[in-house]
Enzyme design. Structure first.
Site, short mmCIF file in Angstrom:
data_model
loop_
_atom_site.label_atom_id
_atom_site.label_comp_id
_atom_site.label_asym_id
_atom_site.label_seq_id
_atom_site.Cartn_x
_atom_site.Cartn_y
_atom_site.Cartn_z
CB CYS A 181 -0.99 -0.04 1.17
SG CYS A 181 -2.47 0.92 0.79
CG HIS A 232 -3.46 -3.54 2.91
ND1 HIS A 232 -2.40 -3.11 3.67
CD2 HIS A 232 -4.16 -2.43 2.57
CE1 HIS A 232 -2.46 -1.79 3.80
NE2 HIS A 232 -3.52 -1.36 3.14
CD GLU A 257 -1.11 -6.21 4.72
OE1 GLU A 257 -0.75 -6.42 3.54
OE2 GLU A 257 -1.29 -5.08 5.19
N1 GLN Z 1 -1.85 6.75 2.95
C1 GLN Z 1 -2.05 6.03 1.74
C2 GLN Z 1 -3.45 6.22 1.17
O1 GLN Z 1 -4.33 6.63 1.86
C3 GLN Z 1 -1.76 4.54 1.93
C4 GLN Z 1 -2.71 3.87 2.87
C5 GLN Z 1 -2.19 2.55 3.39
O2 GLN Z 1 -1.01 2.25 3.33
N2 GLN Z 1 -3.06 1.72 3.92
O3 GLN Z 1 -3.68 5.97 0.02
#
Ligand code: GLN
Length: 543
Positions: free
Chosen positions: A391, A520, A522
């Site tokens: 992410c 994600h 994970e």
């Molecule tokens: N801050 C970034 C976004 O909002 C990544 C979010 C995250 O890593 N879950 O897109």
């Protein structure tokens, strides 16, 4: 009530929090599942937050996202991993969510002019939600974990709901109390009194526990088992010793040895099928113990400053995924936490990363420590150290590439620099509207989205298929305006969401392993089925 008559097992905590109620709940669920029953698990959190999405991970631990996009507590992740199932928003409720629905119903005149009161209307709503979950797939068992400890004002109303469930279905409801037995250093002896007091408190809420799980540093001896049995009104064989163990995956086996699952089934009058936990034990207990080689992983991020929660709580799914992957590769993972601010402030040099087999940058928000992360990514890209970006880790890798390979010196995400001349990571229109009107809760891109993998990429090879579903939690996206330009410089777009034309995975060629995912992964790794990207990342790290 569902036709097949689900059984309900409530799990509550006594004495102190942080005893591993989530693992206890997951382990009991696992044991019942291993005997051929269908099991689901639910978490109730006492917070006013409507979901876990608005809580800081250093305060609350990881925010676990379900396939349908609910932002939940990390325990839902434990249930999914232990049971190898995918749960949904129905498996989670907070105090805030419950009150919100009651108040909305009241506003819609759904109570027909009655005076709406905390009792009975809040427990009614809690029970409605539990039954709704049970009616979904009609599982044999619904485990319900109540957050916090008995005796706290804020979770009394949940105990009241549990009591009423029992009153209505006495043959189908059971209570498990997870308690703590301290061994004060000066006394040197395990003390049962706090447990007795906690059980009294539970009894004063009208609930008699059927089982007591005695958490302690050491195993419970017979003398104390007897004592708890007598004072807490529980048969000695229903007092289960639950000492600290090296691995959470050992816990179901510890309970099984003491016959906990047999006793539960016996009390419910159910026939026990033979249980099978052989593969579980071999792959999650024996292999990790015997593994000879270690794989050294650095986690670079910023939610590592410990508040009430520990490092591993903020990123529990990432760590578990790395563990599953390491064990599948017959290796022991060794984690080092690097606060990226140390790179920024010159407390550490990025060259420390050369001592690691692989580097992970997990998800995150905001500007603190970000330049430090970007310099770490540059180092691992140039020095060919395996890299997995999750992410934010993907977004920051894109920025690093744009700056240092494509020459867009001031490239950034508009999350950090809204005026950047090169917004390689940016908000889409809908998200701009959300932020403009301060709609923060539950409005990120959340839950499952499909991703099409490009043939010949590393990700395609890892997954071994074209189309995957992965879970998201972010507001910002790869800016398609820069796609061509970055691709020309060698950035590989390995996965896209075709419907919205969004970049989901980036990779680099001529690098042992450099993958960043907008989603994600994970959240989908399972102990016996490690996630393909984690598995390949660890395999590359071992090489
Ligand atoms: N801050 C970034 C976004 O909002 C990544 C979010 C995250 O890593 N879950 O897109």
């Amino acid at each position: 009530m569902p036709r097949r008559n689900s059984r309900f097992i409530f799990v509550m905590g006594g004495v102190l929090s942080g005893l591993g109620k989530g693992i206890a709940t997951s382990s009991i669920a696992k044991l019942l599942q291993s005997r051929g029953f269908s099991v689901t698990a639910m978490k109730i959190d006492p917070y006013i937050n409507v979901d876990a999405g608005t809580m800081n991970p250093t305060e609350h631990g990881e925010v676990f996202v379900t396939k349908d996009g609910m932002e939940t507590d990390q325990d839902i992740g434990n249930y999914e991993r232990f049971l190898d199932v995918e749960l949904s928003g129905l498996n989670y409720m907070t105090q805030g969510a419950v009150w919100k629905s009651v108040i909305e119903k009241e506003r819609n005149l759904e109570y027909g002019g009655k005076c709406v009161e905390p009792i009975p209307h809040i427990p009614d709503e809690i029970i409605r939600r539990i039954k709704k979950l049970a009616s979904r797939n009609k599982p044999d068992f619904v485990m319900i974990e109540i957050g916090g400890t008995v005796g706290e004002y804020q979770n009394f109303i949940f105990l009241e709901a549990a009591r009423r469930m029992w009153l209505k279905y006495p043959d189908r409801v059971m209570f498990v109390m997870v308690s703590y037995l301290p061994i004060p250093a000066k006394v040197g002896e395990m003390k049962t009194k706090p447990t007795q007091t906690a059980v009294r408190t539970l009894q004063s809420a009208g609930i008699q526990p059927d089982f007591i799980l005695a958490r302690a540093e050491k195993p419970l001896d017979n003398k104390r088992k007897e004592k708890i049995s007598i004072f807490c009104n529980v048969a000695p064989e229903d007092v289960i010793s639950s000492p600290d163990v090296d691995s959470i995956y050992l816990v179901p086996l510890v309970y099984k040895e003491q016959g906990l699952d047999r006793r539960i089934l016996h009390k419910f009058g159910l026939k026990a099928k033979a249980s099978d936990l052989k593969e579980w034990k071999r792959k999650l207990v024996d292999i990790p113990k015997q593994a000879k080689r270690t794989v050294k992983i650095a986690m670079v991020g910023k939610y590592f400053a410990t508040g009430a929660f520990t490092l591993s709580d903020s990123y529990i799914s990432v760590i578990e995924s790395l563990r599953h992957a390491a064990w599948a590769n017959k290796a022991k993972p060794e984690f080092t936490w690097i606060d990226s601010e140390d790179f920024e402030k010159g407390k550490k040099d990025v060259s420390v990363l050369k001592d690691f087999d692989g580097v992970v940058v997990p998800g995150g928000f905001g500007s603190r420590g970000v330049e430090g992360i970007i310099s770490a990514i540059q180092y691992v890209r140039e020095n060919k150290i395996p890299y997995l970006g999750l992410c934010y880790g993907m977004q920051l890798a894109t920025i690093e590439f744009a700056r240092n390979v494509a020459g867009l010196k001031k490239a950034n995400t508009t999350e950090i620099d809204p005026k950047t001349p090169h917004p390689v990571i940016d908000l889409m229109l809908e998200q701009k509207k959300n932020l403009a009107s301060s709609r923060y809760g539950g409005t990120m891109r959340l839950g499952n989205y499909s991703c099409h993998l490009i043939k010949g990429t590393r990700s395609y090879l890892a997954y071994g298929e074209n189309n995957i579903l992965e879970r998201h939690r972010h507001r910002y996206e790869f800016n398609n305006k820069y796609r061509r330009q970055l691709e020309k410089k060698g950035l590989v777009i390995a996965g896209i969401n075709q419907k919205q034309n969004l970049v989901e995975i980036i990779e680099l060629k001529d690098h042992p392993f450099f993958v960043g995912t907008q989603f994600h992964p994970e959240f989908k790794s399972r102990p016996l089925r490690p996630h393909p990207l984690f598995r390949e990342f660890i395999a590359a790290a071992i090489k």
